[in-house]
Design a protein around this motif. Structure first.
Motif, PDB file in Angstrom:
ATOM      1  N   SER A 159      19.478 -17.643  23.234  1.00 21.35           N
ATOM      2  CA  SER A 159      20.002 -16.698  22.543  1.00 21.35           C
ATOM      3  C   SER A 159      21.019 -17.086  21.541  1.00 21.35           C
ATOM      4  N   LYS A 169      25.301 -10.912  23.780  1.00 18.36           N
ATOM      5  CA  LYS A 169      23.802 -11.777  22.991  1.00 18.36           C
ATOM      6  C   LYS A 169      23.609 -10.904  21.625  1.00 18.36           C
ATOM      7  N   ASP A 180      15.202 -17.587  18.150  1.00 21.64           N
ATOM      8  CA  ASP A 180      16.453 -16.975  18.754  1.00 21.64           C
ATOM      9  C   ASP A 180      16.275 -15.454  18.866  1.00 21.64           C
ATOM     10  N   THR A 181      17.340 -14.679  19.092  1.00 22.09           N
ATOM     11  CA  THR A 181      17.035 -13.331  19.337  1.00 22.09           C
ATOM     12  C   THR A 181      16.589 -12.618  18.055  1.00 22.09           C
ATOM     13  N   GLY A 221      14.667 -10.270  22.512  1.00 28.00           N
ATOM     14  CA  GLY A 221      15.407 -10.636  23.663  1.00 28.00           C
ATOM     15  C   GLY A 221      14.696 -11.364  24.500  1.00 28.00           C
ATOM     16  N   LYS A 222      15.571 -12.237  25.243  1.00 28.46           N
ATOM     17  CA  LYS A 222      14.740 -13.175  26.113  1.00 28.46           C
ATOM     18  C   LYS A 222      14.577 -12.788  27.617  1.00 28.46           C
ATOM     19  N   LYS A 230      25.964 -14.409  16.980  1.00 31.76           N
ATOM     20  CA  LYS A 230      25.595 -15.719  17.255  1.00 31.76           C
ATOM     21  C   LYS A 230      25.496 -16.357  15.561  1.00 31.76           C
ATOM     22  N   THR A 265      23.385 -10.588  17.719  1.00 33.01           N
ATOM     23  CA  THR A 265      22.626 -11.372  16.831  1.00 33.01           C
ATOM     24  C   THR A 265      23.502 -11.774  15.576  1.00 33.01           C
TER      25      THR A 265
END
Length: 229
Positions: free
Chosen positions: A127, A79, A154-155, A159-160, A84, A81
């Motif tokens: 994410s 994950k 999103d990130t 963080g989730k 992504k 960034t």
């Protein structure tokens, strides 16, 4: 206190994990190397490539090392960034060409539509980059659904699995934590959101078991539980 906003995860929640792992990730892995070689000097691409070099602690890393690192991160589902962001750029071309269509569980669109009609503000927290989120819902099998959502996270927000991320989202949407419901299949994300004071429902789409409560097998069951919140 009633729920005024619903924030949903994507993978395993609105969308089958297999679409991400067996369609989106392989597409990105196949297309990303040539995309980067051809677009490396495009400002938005160059920015992400420099972030990757910084993460590698090699500010002058050769382009092929950057590409191999990206492919490794894709295969290990990292994950990260800038990865992504670049994936989102590659997927954009796939969606626009019609090679990709955003997949959703059948119960998702009716529920989202109903919740919006009830006056609940809808958001996405995934994410995957905001750009990738917009593409999945904008080029979905049910058409352009981006009008259902008031925002995407999103990130970049955090963080989730970090409860501070949910505190920041609550501040962004301008609501108390107790008025926000989070939907996700991942227990660590549920626990982080609960620690921030959010209501949560864990989605168990594929017959998994979980000690966390409340839980639901689909969005229709979420709608039923909303009446009790």
């Amino acid at each position: 206190m009633p729920i005024h906003a619903i924030v949903t995860d994507i993978e395993g929640t609105t969308t089958d994990i297999q679409f991400v792992s067996q369609v989106l990730f392989p597409y990105a892995a196949a297309a990303l190397p040539d995309f980067i070689r051809q677009q490396q000097h495009r400002p938005d691409v160059a920015e992400q490539l420099q972030q990757i070099r910084n993460l590698l602690q090699q500010p002058d890393a050769e382009l092929e090392l950057v590409i191999s690192s990206l492919l490794h991160w894709i295969h290990t589902d990292q994950k990260i960034t800038p990865l992504k962001e670049l994936q989102g750029m590659v997927w954009e071309a796939g969606y626009q060409s019609g090679q990709l269509k955003g997949q959703l569980y059948d119960d998702v669109v009716p529920a989202l539509t109903q919740w919006q009609q009830q006056g609940k503000a809808l958001y996405v927290y995934s994410s995957g980059s905001v750009a990738a989120q917009r593409l999945l819902f904008g080029y979905s099998v049910a058409g352009d659904l981006t009008g259902l959502f008031q925002g995407y996270f999103d990130t970049h927000i955090g963080g989730k699995k970090d409860s501070a991320s949910y505190q920041r989202i609550a501040a962004e949407v301008g609501l108390p934590a107790a008025e926000i419901l989070f939907l996700s299949d991942h227990p660590d994300e549920i626990l982080a959101a609960q620690a921030a004071g959010w209501h949560c429902i864990q989605l168990l789409r594929d017959g998994q078991s979980s000690p966390l409560q409340p839980q639901a097998n689909n969005f229709s069951q979420v709608t039923q539980q909303l009446e009790a919140l």
